[in-house]
Write an enzyme that holds these catalytic residues in place. Structure first.
Site, PDB file in Angstrom:
ATOM      1  N   GLU A   1       1.885   6.766   6.578  1.00 24.14           N
ATOM      2  CA  GLU A   1       3.098   6.452   7.834  1.00 24.14           C
ATOM      3  C   GLU A   1       4.497   7.130   7.321  1.00 24.14           C
ATOM      4  OE1 GLU A   1       4.574   2.526   8.535  1.00 24.14           O
ATOM      5  OE2 GLU A   1       6.250   3.446   9.630  1.00 24.14           O
TER       6      GLU A   1
ATOM      7  N   LYS B   1       6.277   0.933  -0.508  1.00 24.10           N
ATOM      8  CA  LYS B   1       7.406   1.413  -0.366  1.00 24.10           C
ATOM      9  C   LYS B   1       8.613   0.604   0.338  1.00 24.10           C
ATOM     10  CE  LYS B   1       4.445   3.800   3.196  1.00 24.10           C
ATOM     11  NZ  LYS B   1       4.155   4.184   4.032  1.00 24.10           N
TER      12      LYS B   1
ATOM     13  N   ARG C   1      -6.722  -2.798  -1.446  1.00 22.51           N
ATOM     14  CA  ARG C   1      -5.309  -2.273  -1.899  1.00 22.51           C
ATOM     15  C   ARG C   1      -5.304  -2.168  -3.955  1.00 22.51           C
ATOM     16  NH1 ARG C   1      -1.734  -2.038   1.828  1.00 22.51           N
ATOM     17  NH2 ARG C   1      -0.293  -1.378   0.539  1.00 22.51           N
TER      18      ARG C   1
HETATM   19  P1  ATP Z   1       3.293   0.529   1.870  1.00 22.78           P
HETATM   20  O1  ATP Z   1       3.264  -1.019   1.759  1.00 22.78           O
HETATM   21  O2  ATP Z   1       3.831   1.301   0.171  1.00 22.78           O
HETATM   22  O3  ATP Z   1       4.165   1.102   2.830  1.00 22.78           O
HETATM   23  P2  ATP Z   1       1.051   1.200   3.491  1.00 22.78           P
HETATM   24  O4  ATP Z   1      -0.097   0.872   3.571  1.00 22.78           O
HETATM   25  O5  ATP Z   1       1.382   0.759   4.941  1.00 22.78           O
HETATM   26  O6  ATP Z   1       1.614   0.874   2.145  1.00 22.78           O
HETATM   27  P3  ATP Z   1       0.337   3.705   4.943  1.00 22.78           P
HETATM   28  O7  ATP Z   1       1.674   5.286   4.561  1.00 22.78           O
HETATM   29  O8  ATP Z   1       0.707   3.295   5.772  1.00 22.78           O
HETATM   30  O9  ATP Z   1       1.092   2.411   4.205  1.00 22.78           O
HETATM   31  O10 ATP Z   1      -0.551   3.659   4.318  1.00 22.78           O
HETATM   32  C1  ATP Z   1      -1.636   4.923   4.359  1.00 22.78           C
HETATM   33  C2  ATP Z   1      -3.014   4.669   3.478  1.00 22.78           C
HETATM   34  O11 ATP Z   1      -2.712   4.482   2.250  1.00 22.78           O
HETATM   35  C3  ATP Z   1      -3.642   3.825   4.264  1.00 22.78           C
HETATM   36  O12 ATP Z   1      -4.745   4.226   4.952  1.00 22.78           O
HETATM   37  C4  ATP Z   1      -3.107   2.252   3.438  1.00 22.78           C
HETATM   38  O13 ATP Z   1      -4.123   1.798   3.657  1.00 22.78           O
HETATM   39  C5  ATP Z   1      -3.402   3.221   2.308  1.00 22.78           C
HETATM   40  N1  ATP Z   1      -2.828   2.521   0.531  1.00 22.78           N
HETATM   41  C6  ATP Z   1      -1.194   2.192   0.795  1.00 22.78           C
HETATM   42  N2  ATP Z   1      -1.061   1.392  -0.578  1.00 22.78           N
HETATM   43  C7  ATP Z   1      -1.917   1.600  -1.158  1.00 22.78           C
HETATM   44  C8  ATP Z   1      -2.639   0.511  -2.328  1.00 22.78           C
HETATM   45  N3  ATP Z   1      -1.665   0.452  -2.597  1.00 22.78           N
HETATM   46  N4  ATP Z   1      -3.979   1.133  -2.404  1.00 22.78           N
HETATM   47  C9  ATP Z   1      -5.038   1.564  -1.718  1.00 22.78           C
HETATM   48  N5  ATP Z   1      -4.339   2.208  -0.861  1.00 22.78           N
HETATM   49  C10 ATP Z   1      -3.661   2.226  -0.065  1.00 22.78           C
HETATM   50 MG    MG Z   2       2.465   0.619   6.443  1.00 19.07          MG
END
Ligand code: ATP
Ligand code: MG
Length: 583
Positions: free
Chosen positions: A57, A294, A284
């Site tokens: 995102e 983020k 994760r």
């Molecule tokens: P954040 O909470 O940091 O915003 P998010 O999962 O909402 O993390 P996205 O941009 O939606 O962030 O994530 C893109 C991809 O990266 C998704 O498939 C997500 O599952 C993966 N991802 C994000 N954070 C992690 C993590 N800590 N470990 C493994 N994969 C991750």
């Molecule tokens: Mg997110």
């Protein structure tokens, strides 16, 4: 790939691999996702149908958690020679920006991965809207006009079933009319939402008529004001996978309960002749002494705890790049940790181990003194200088050599001299000898102190026959210690940033009663003036070096020819290996 410690302990250390794996070993072993794919290939999927995606995102910069997902998805692409899309999951204009899109593209490319198509969920807004209309016509979606509190109350709890709200049985005509008017901007935010009509009594709370669309009067970074209704994640993700014909949609474990809804949405639309994507989940990645979210990283930026998303203390890809990390180190780290079915906390020293391991191979050696103490070689002729041959990397035949100036006045590290010390102190002490790296053996004869008793200068003599590399008996003479040094008159002063961990607590995010911000390490940055050998005069931003006996350093983006600025990437000391040895 993940191993338990020898003693079977279940602390986070047990999840990390105790020894470094060669790339060959890493690529040989299959992780559980690869096992799923192998089974699919034996079943109904053919190899040329495999397609993956990495779906960030664009609401912030990528961090080390994302690196694990990037390495997983693009790694699968490499293993199966399958395309991988970079898909921006841009359905929330309130938080998303094109600057983030650009930063994400830069980071993925820097990691060394190539995406097949650059896709955006926003490209599918029209199609998603049409599908929603189709659902309404089939009686599978309705417009709900209650407040979010009322809807939440009717939803029940994991142990009590939900109940139908008053708008659940609106006619298709009324729903179509309202939905169109939502789209046309006739309503304020929060007045109406579109919900799927599934099952208010489902044991899975997410299946209790989830919201598919909400009104948001916000301009979108790509579609601008074309839309004022935006689809929710669950109504977007699977369909985007389907439209791109992604075979395996891999996401983190918190989406496990969403899988049923992912499948339900696909069931409503899938053309049986087309490939049906499947969602699978992995844990994760969490890293000790930092936060990987983020939202929380944005808080650090906004509160001014760090200088920006690319502050070298940040666990973002851009922060690590600025800090001097290499893509290889991050990829090797991700591969060593592998992917897990359960959440775990990986020790950040494993990451440091990998960057050390890589920089040890590639970084040229140079001499720099961080905390200078002046040494005067009393028997070296005043005004003289000579240039000594110094190898750039003893472990690399191709690395060549350079010249370093030697003269009567030198700097050594303060910590490398003591007036008196026991036999285990292999550095310089009064009456003792050490070799100056690439140079001569010197002997400390006396020292001068200031009025506070601090040592400000050491007077030494040197053995003119002991010059390194000349092959004579004296040049081969062994003394216990070798020190790095720089010539005072030739040294270049530089600003050096020394970093420590951003959080004092191992798991700043893991306290119920305390906010992660309470654990910010206020001493995580120390800026000093160091003295560098003159060969570093023309360095470029990003260049990486080993400052001998000190650590790995790289040239910061703020560096200029008038004011060199270096960041310490990592110290030389391998604490991770030490921890492992103790186990
Ligand atoms: P954040 O909470 O940091 O915003 P998010 O999962 O909402 O993390 P996205 O941009 O939606 O962030 O994530 C893109 C991809 O990266 C998704 O498939 C997500 O599952 C993966 N991802 C994000 N954070 C992690 C993590 N800590 N470990 C493994 N994969 C991750
Ligand atoms: Mg997110």
């Amino acid at each position: 790939m993940l191993q338990r410690g020898k003693n079977g302990r279940t602390t986070h250390f047990s999840y990390i691999c105790p020894t470094f794996k060669s790339m060959e070993e890493i690529t040989k072993s299959l992780n559980f996702i690869e096992h799923i794919i192998e089974e699919d290939l034996e079943g109904s999927y053919s190899k040329n149908e495999l397609r993956f995606r990495f779906p960030p995102e664009p609401n912030g910069y990528l961090h080390l958690g994302h690196a694990s997902s990037i390495c997983l998805n693009f790694g699968l692409g490499e293993r199966y020679d399958a395309p991988v899309n970079l898909r921006f999951d841009d359905t929330n204009p309130a938080k998303e920006e094109s600057a983030y899109v650009e930063a994400i593209k830069k980071d993925v490319a820097w990691m060394g991965f190539h995406w097949d198509k650059e896709c955006y969920a926003s490209d599918y807004f029209e199609q998603l809207y049409k599908w929603a209309v189709q659902l309404i016509k089939e009686g599978k979606a309705y417009v709900d006009s209650q407040s979010s509190e009322e809807m939440a109350k009717q939803k029940g709890s994991p142990t009590t079933p939900g109940i139908a709200g008053p708008y659940r049985n609106r006619s298709a005509e009324e729903n179509l009319d309202l939905f169109e008017r939502m789209k046309n901007g006739e309503f304020e935010e929060g007045v109406h939402v579109l919900r799927a009509k599934i099952d208010m009594e489902s044991p899975n709370m997410l299946m209790r008529d989830p919201i598919l669309y909400r009104v948001l009067h916000k301009a979108h970074h790509r579609t601008n004001t074309d839309w004022c209704i935006y689809p929710m994640y669950d109504w977007t993700h699977g369909q985007s996978d389907y439209l791109e014909q992604v075979s395996h949609s891999l996401c983190t474990l918190e989406f496990l309960p969403h899988r049923e809804l992912y499948d339900w949405c696909l069931d409503q639309l899938v053309d049986k002749d087309k490939l049906r994507p499947k969602q699978r989940e992995f844990a994760r990645r969490n890293l000790s002494h930092t936060v990987v979210s983020k939202r929380k990283l944005l808080e650090l930026v906004e509160e001014g705890v760090v200088s920006g998303w690319d502050d070298p203390r940040m666990p973002t890809i851009s922060g690590l790049r600025r800090r001097g990390y290499t893509p290889e180190a991050i990829r090797n780290f991700a591969d060593t940790v592998g992917i897990a079915k359960r959440e775990n906390l990986v020790d950040v020293s494993l990451l440091e181990f990998h960057v050390r391991e890589h920089l040890n191979r590639i970084a040229p050696r140079v001499m720099a003194v961080l905390d200078p103490l002046k040494v005067v070689i009393t028997n070296y002729p005043e005004g003289s200088e000579e240039w000594l041959e110094a190898e750039n990397n003893p472990g690399d035949d191709q690395a060549g050599s350079r010249q370093v100036p030697f003269s009567r006045e030198l700097y050594i590290e303060k910590a490398d001299f003591k007036e008196e010390a026991n036999r285990k102190f292999f550095r310089l002490k009064l009456g003792g000898e050490v070799r100056l790296k690439n140079g001569y053996i010197i002997k400390a004869e006396s020292c001068t102190k200031d009025t506070d008793g601090n040592i400000i200068e050491v007077q030494c003599t040197y053995d003119p026959k002991s010059k390194s590399g000349t092959g004579t008996e004296e040049s081969l003479r062994k003394v216990k210690g070798t020190l790095h040094w720089v010539s005072v008159s030739h040294a270049i002063p530089a600003r050096v940033n020394l970093y420590d961990r951003l959080f004092t607590d191992e798991n700043p995010d893991g306290h119920k009663d305390k906010d992660f911000m309470e654990f910010v390490n206020t001493d995580s940055l120390e800026t000093i003036t160091a003295f560098l050998e003159p060969s570093l005069k023309n360095v470029k931003v990003g260049d990486r070096f080993q400052f001998q006996r000190l650590g790995y350093f790289n040239v910061d983006k703020e560096s200029s020819s008038e004011q060199l600025v270096f960041n310490r990437t990592v110290t030389l000391r391998d604490t991770w290996a030490k921890i492992q040895q103790k186990k």
